[in-house]
Structures are given as C-alpha cells and as structure tokens.
Design a protein around this motif. Sequence first.
Motif, PDB file in Angstrom:
ATOM      1  N   ILE A  72      45.599  37.172  39.026  1.00 63.39           N
ATOM      2  CA  ILE A  72      46.117  35.839  38.753  1.00 63.39           C
ATOM      3  C   ILE A  72      46.693  35.735  37.347  1.00 63.39           C
ATOM      4  CG2 ILE A  72      45.492  33.395  38.622  1.00 63.39           C
ATOM      5  CD1 ILE A  72      43.275  33.991  40.654  1.00 63.39           C
ATOM      6  N   SER A  73      45.972  36.262  36.382  1.00 63.87           N
ATOM      7  CA  SER A  73      46.400  36.118  34.984  1.00 63.87           C
ATOM      8  C   SER A  73      47.295  37.283  34.566  1.00 63.87           C
ATOM      9  CB  SER A  73      45.181  36.066  34.067  1.00 63.87           C
ATOM     10  OG  SER A  73      44.460  37.287  34.123  1.00 63.87           O
ATOM     11  N   ASP A  74      48.100  37.047  33.520  1.00 60.03           N
ATOM     12  CA  ASP A  74      48.951  38.109  32.981  1.00 60.03           C
ATOM     13  C   ASP A  74      48.109  39.256  32.441  1.00 60.03           C
ATOM     14  OD1 ASP A  74      51.221  36.679  33.614  1.00 60.03           O
ATOM     15  OD2 ASP A  74      51.385  35.738  31.625  1.00 60.03           O
ATOM     16  N   ALA A  75      46.959  38.913  31.844  1.00 60.17           N
ATOM     17  CA  ALA A  75      46.100  39.961  31.274  1.00 60.17           C
ATOM     18  C   ALA A  75      45.565  40.878  32.371  1.00 60.17           C
ATOM     19  CB  ALA A  75      44.945  39.320  30.507  1.00 60.17           C
ATOM     20  N   ILE A 112      46.145  44.969  32.846  1.00 63.12           N
ATOM     21  CA  ILE A 112      45.048  45.926  32.999  1.00 63.12           C
ATOM     22  C   ILE A 112      45.254  46.767  34.259  1.00 63.12           C
ATOM     23  CG2 ILE A 112      42.577  46.143  33.442  1.00 63.12           C
ATOM     24  CD1 ILE A 112      42.175  43.638  31.716  1.00 63.12           C
ATOM     25  N   ALA A 113      45.565  46.101  35.373  1.00 66.19           N
ATOM     26  CA  ALA A 113      45.742  46.810  36.639  1.00 66.19           C
ATOM     27  C   ALA A 113      46.928  47.753  36.592  1.00 66.19           C
ATOM     28  CB  ALA A 113      45.906  45.803  37.772  1.00 66.19           C
ATOM     29  N   ARG A 114      48.016  47.308  35.998  1.00 64.64           N
ATOM     30  CA  ARG A 114      49.212  48.160  35.938  1.00 64.64           C
ATOM     31  C   ARG A 114      48.963  49.402  35.099  1.00 64.64           C
ATOM     32  NH1 ARG A 114      55.442  46.228  34.594  1.00 64.64           N
ATOM     33  NH2 ARG A 114      56.379  48.322  34.641  1.00 64.64           N
ATOM     34  N   SER A 115      48.263  49.247  33.983  1.00 59.82           N
ATOM     35  CA  SER A 115      47.951  50.403  33.147  1.00 59.82           C
ATOM     36  C   SER A 115      47.087  51.405  33.908  1.00 59.82           C
ATOM     37  CB  SER A 115      47.234  49.942  31.880  1.00 59.82           C
ATOM     38  OG  SER A 115      46.824  51.039  31.092  1.00 59.82           O
ATOM     39  N   ALA A 116      46.082  50.910  34.638  1.00 60.70           N
ATOM     40  CA  ALA A 116      45.216  51.809  35.412  1.00 60.70           C
ATOM     41  C   ALA A 116      45.984  52.485  36.541  1.00 60.70           C
ATOM     42  CB  ALA A 116      44.027  51.026  35.964  1.00 60.70           C
ATOM     43  N   LEU A 117      46.902  51.754  37.183  1.00 67.03           N
ATOM     44  CA  LEU A 117      47.689  52.340  38.273  1.00 67.03           C
ATOM     45  C   LEU A 117      48.656  53.402  37.760  1.00 67.03           C
ATOM     46  CD1 LEU A 117      48.507  49.182  40.440  1.00 67.03           C
ATOM     47  CD2 LEU A 117      47.015  51.090  41.056  1.00 67.03           C
ATOM     48  N   GLU A 118      49.216  53.182  36.599  1.00 66.60           N
ATOM     49  CA  GLU A 118      50.108  54.189  36.022  1.00 66.60           C
ATOM     50  C   GLU A 118      49.344  55.476  35.706  1.00 66.60           C
ATOM     51  OE1 GLU A 118      51.771  52.091  32.748  1.00 66.60           O
ATOM     52  OE2 GLU A 118      53.345  51.104  33.958  1.00 66.60           O
ATOM     53  N   GLN A 119      48.118  55.317  35.210  1.00 73.40           N
ATOM     54  CA  GLN A 119      47.289  56.498  34.980  1.00 73.40           C
ATOM     55  C   GLN A 119      46.935  57.171  36.299  1.00 73.40           C
ATOM     56  OE1 GLN A 119      43.097  56.187  33.319  1.00 73.40           O
ATOM     57  NE2 GLN A 119      44.129  57.141  31.573  1.00 73.40           N
ATOM     58  N   TYR A 120      46.613  56.381  37.312  1.00 70.60           N
ATOM     59  CA  TYR A 120      46.314  56.905  38.651  1.00 70.60           C
ATOM     60  C   TYR A 120      47.510  57.688  39.186  1.00 70.60           C
ATOM     61  CZ  TYR A 120      45.085  56.699  43.662  1.00 70.60           C
ATOM     62  OH  TYR A 120      44.799  57.014  44.976  1.00 70.60           O
ATOM     63  N   GLN A 121      48.705  57.138  39.030  1.00 75.40           N
ATOM     64  CA  GLN A 121      49.912  57.798  39.527  1.00 75.40           C
ATOM     65  C   GLN A 121      50.145  59.130  38.826  1.00 75.40           C
ATOM     66  OE1 GLN A 121      53.661  55.791  38.632  1.00 75.40           O
ATOM     67  NE2 GLN A 121      54.379  56.204  40.730  1.00 75.40           N
ATOM     68  N   GLY A 122      49.929  59.158  37.514  1.00 75.04           N
ATOM     69  CA  GLY A 122      50.087  60.404  36.780  1.00 75.04           C
ATOM     70  C   GLY A 122      49.073  61.463  37.191  1.00 75.04           C
ATOM     71  N   GLU A 164      37.553  41.158  35.555  1.00 75.22           N
ATOM     72  CA  GLU A 164      37.017  40.873  36.886  1.00 75.22           C
ATOM     73  C   GLU A 164      38.121  40.852  37.936  1.00 75.22           C
ATOM     74  OE1 GLU A 164      34.730  37.228  36.449  1.00 75.22           O
ATOM     75  OE2 GLU A 164      32.997  38.333  37.200  1.00 75.22           O
ATOM     76  N   GLU A 165      39.237  40.232  37.613  1.00 75.17           N
ATOM     77  CA  GLU A 165      40.348  40.172  38.559  1.00 75.17           C
ATOM     78  C   GLU A 165      40.865  41.570  38.874  1.00 75.17           C
ATOM     79  OE1 GLU A 165      43.347  37.548  37.097  1.00 75.17           O
ATOM     80  OE2 GLU A 165      41.956  35.903  36.712  1.00 75.17           O
ATOM     81  N   ALA A 166      40.973  42.407  37.839  1.00 74.58           N
ATOM     82  CA  ALA A 166      41.441  43.774  38.066  1.00 74.58           C
ATOM     83  C   ALA A 166      40.457  44.557  38.922  1.00 74.58           C
ATOM     84  CB  ALA A 166      41.655  44.478  36.720  1.00 74.58           C
ATOM     85  N   GLU A 167      39.166  44.375  38.668  1.00 76.54           N
ATOM     86  CA  GLU A 167      38.161  45.083  39.463  1.00 76.54           C
ATOM     87  C   GLU A 167      38.182  44.625  40.916  1.00 76.54           C
ATOM     88  OE1 GLU A 167      34.414  44.601  37.562  1.00 76.54           O
ATOM     89  OE2 GLU A 167      34.931  45.841  35.833  1.00 76.54           O
TER      90      GLU A 167
END
Length: 432
Positions: A241-244, A248-258, A207-210
């Motif tokens: 807020i959470s590490d999890a 999740i967000a960082r993984s999606a952003l790295e895919q977005y960047q690629g 939810e936080e990532a979304e």
Amino acid sequence: MGRDTLTGSRIRERRLILGIRQAELARKAGISASYLNLIEHNRRRIGGKLLVDLAQVLGVEPSMLTEGAEAALIASLREAAADSGLPVAELDRTDEFAGRFPGWAEVLATNHQRIARLERTVETLSDRLTHDPHLAASLHEVLSTAAAIRSTASILAETGELEPEWRDRFHKNLNEDSLRLAEGSRALVSFLDESDSSAERRGVPQEEAEEFFLANSYHFADLETGQTTPKSLVASAPQLISDASRMIARSALEQYQGDAALMPLAALQEVITSEGIDPARLATHFAAPLPVVLRRLGVLPADILGQDAGLVICDASGSVLFRKPVTGFALPRFGASCPLWPIYTALLRPGVPLHRSVVQQGRSALGFDCLAVAWDHEPPAFDRDPLYHAVMLILPRREVPEDAQPVGASCRICPRRACPARREPSILKEEF
C-alpha cells in the motif's frame, strides 16, 4: 501396548458410550458374553466377520476399532507432554490413552494447540506494543496534546484577570489542541481496530512487504523465467500500500532476480537432487558467491529443497531487512533480535562462513543448523567504508545436538534466565 492390540479396549469404550450391556452386545454379535469379555480386555484378537459384526452393532467403521486414534492425535498428545516440561512416566502409554479415551485425548490435544496459539499471540502483541513505531507515534501525539490542553486550562483557571487579547489566544489554543486530540484519538482507535482484511490496512512498510512475499510463498516463477519484472510485480501487488513497502519489496525482488540468474532453478534442482544441500559445493558449481547461495536456498520451495528453510538478512546495524520464517524458529516482528544469532557473529567476521547448531529456548526446544556469512553490499572503493550485510540460512534438525548453542527470539520474549546477552527483562517465565 501397541495400537493394534487395543481393539478390545476400543470396543469396550464404544459400548459404554452407547450404554449397551456386555451381554446385549455379545448376543447381537452372535458370541458368548464370556468371550466378549476376553476380547474387551485385549486377551483375544479378533478380525474378519466378527470385527465387522461388532463394528456394525456399535455404529462405527471397523478401522475405528482396529486403528483407533489417528497418528496426528497421538503426535499432538506427545507434543503436549513434551511441552509441559514435566517428567511423564506414562509417555509410553500415549497410544493406549488415545485408544481408550479418544474424546479426552482430543480435548487435551485441542487445548494444547489453543494454549500454544495464545502464547504466540501474547508474544506478538507484547512485541508490537513495545516496538511498533506507528503505535508509539500515535500514543505520543495523544499524550502530548492532552498535556498541552491541561497546561492551557490551568493558566486560564489559576490566573486572575487576563487581557482580552491573551484570553482569546488561550481559548484559540484550547480549541486547536482539542481538535488535535480528537483527531489523534480517532486515528489511534482506527489503527487498533482495523483488521488484516481491511482494504486500507495501515501497517508498517516491513509488514506489508512481508505479507506480499508470504502471499507468493517467497517464490516467483515468472520472475525467474523473465516473463515479468520486479517493477510489474510490485505495481500489481494488493498487499503493498505504501511507497516505502513498495520500495522494500522491489529491492528484495531485484536481489531475488539476480540470484536466480546466477543459479537457475532447473539446474539448481538437479544438483540438489544428486548431491544434496551443500552450500560450499553449490557455490563452486555455479561460480556464485556464498551469500547468493544461502539467499537462493532460503527461498526455494520445500518440494525442491527437500525440506523447509528459514532466511534472515540484516544490515550492519543488525536491523532485519528480510525474513522468511520457519516453523519452530521464532523471529521477532519488531525490535532487535537475539544477539546470539550466528548472523550477528558473521558481521564481526565478514567473508568468513559460519555454521552453528542452535536451539531456540521455549516450551518446544527445537534444533536448527544455521549457516551465515557477511559480505560488502556495495562495490569496494578506497574512499568509503565497507557497507556490510549478512545472511543466515536456517535449516531444521530432527534432533537437538548436545553442543547446540541456546538462542532466543528477542530479549523481551525470551524465557532464558542468566543469559549474558540479555538487554532487558523478559515478560515470560522460564517454563514458557
């Protein structure tokens, strides 16, 4: 009856609302009562100075008499009629109804929108109560602690004389369990009471990532131009807020960047403008894998893509890893999605692109084009099994094709009966 022919009806309704007699209005406008009667029954067209004079006496702008209800109000009434699921013989007279009774029309349209919002709220809350892991864990903690207290209390009440050592031990257990129950109850109440605006909102990581992606409209211009990095975006995001959730967000952003590196925005916009949305042609033009093309199209701004689009990415278990909603296509917030979605069929046929026209069941049955494909998420190797992911691009259609495949959001909130893929009963009736 056309909207431009209802000027007389609007004049009459406005006059009645103000409590003005027909003869009085005719006198103030400088015309005869018989001529005004013809106008009010739409037997005479008016315009120019007479229209201005009548509007002035009635205290409205001339456009309110000639144009009547706004197009949005008429569209809302038609949507309400369509969502009712009942044959409406007077559907072709919606304009006339809105023109003659604008107040009632507004009431109906507003109530329809309110009912639709309440239905969505019920669906979301029901889904959350059923599948929210934080809520389930809190309830389990409270119930198990209450059971432990009851068990200890029963021993103390039903057993005869106890040795002091055992009695002290049971009293200590009662004290510790009561503290656990109080703490668990406070945590549960806090979780249920906290609002989305809370600075320390404790939602599930997904939810936080979304919320983070939604706040940025799923588009990161600085990331595309290399002016920032996924790590920096995640570190500065107040929604994460959470590490999890940050992971999740960082993984999606790295895919977005690629994906953006393979299909630069300026070049992609130029091709879409000249050739339209054709994933296969875009894949050839940019020498990019089809999953990259679908992911890239799914997060493009609507003004670049030319329309709204939704996107779903899942892993081999069917768990949704990323989702971008699109109006009319309900995506469950928790739990399993509808197994009839083309994205799950794509998992059974990795590397094979699928195109399906679907219609999602509900009070507003809308059509969508779904394009899906599955791919091996990790580089192939002889010493491991494939790790498949699948992506589905969701494009709204103007009309629902006759051969559209019916799908739902999830079994729990799907009203469709006699579905061979149903896993559990629905909480909704079919008319929903």
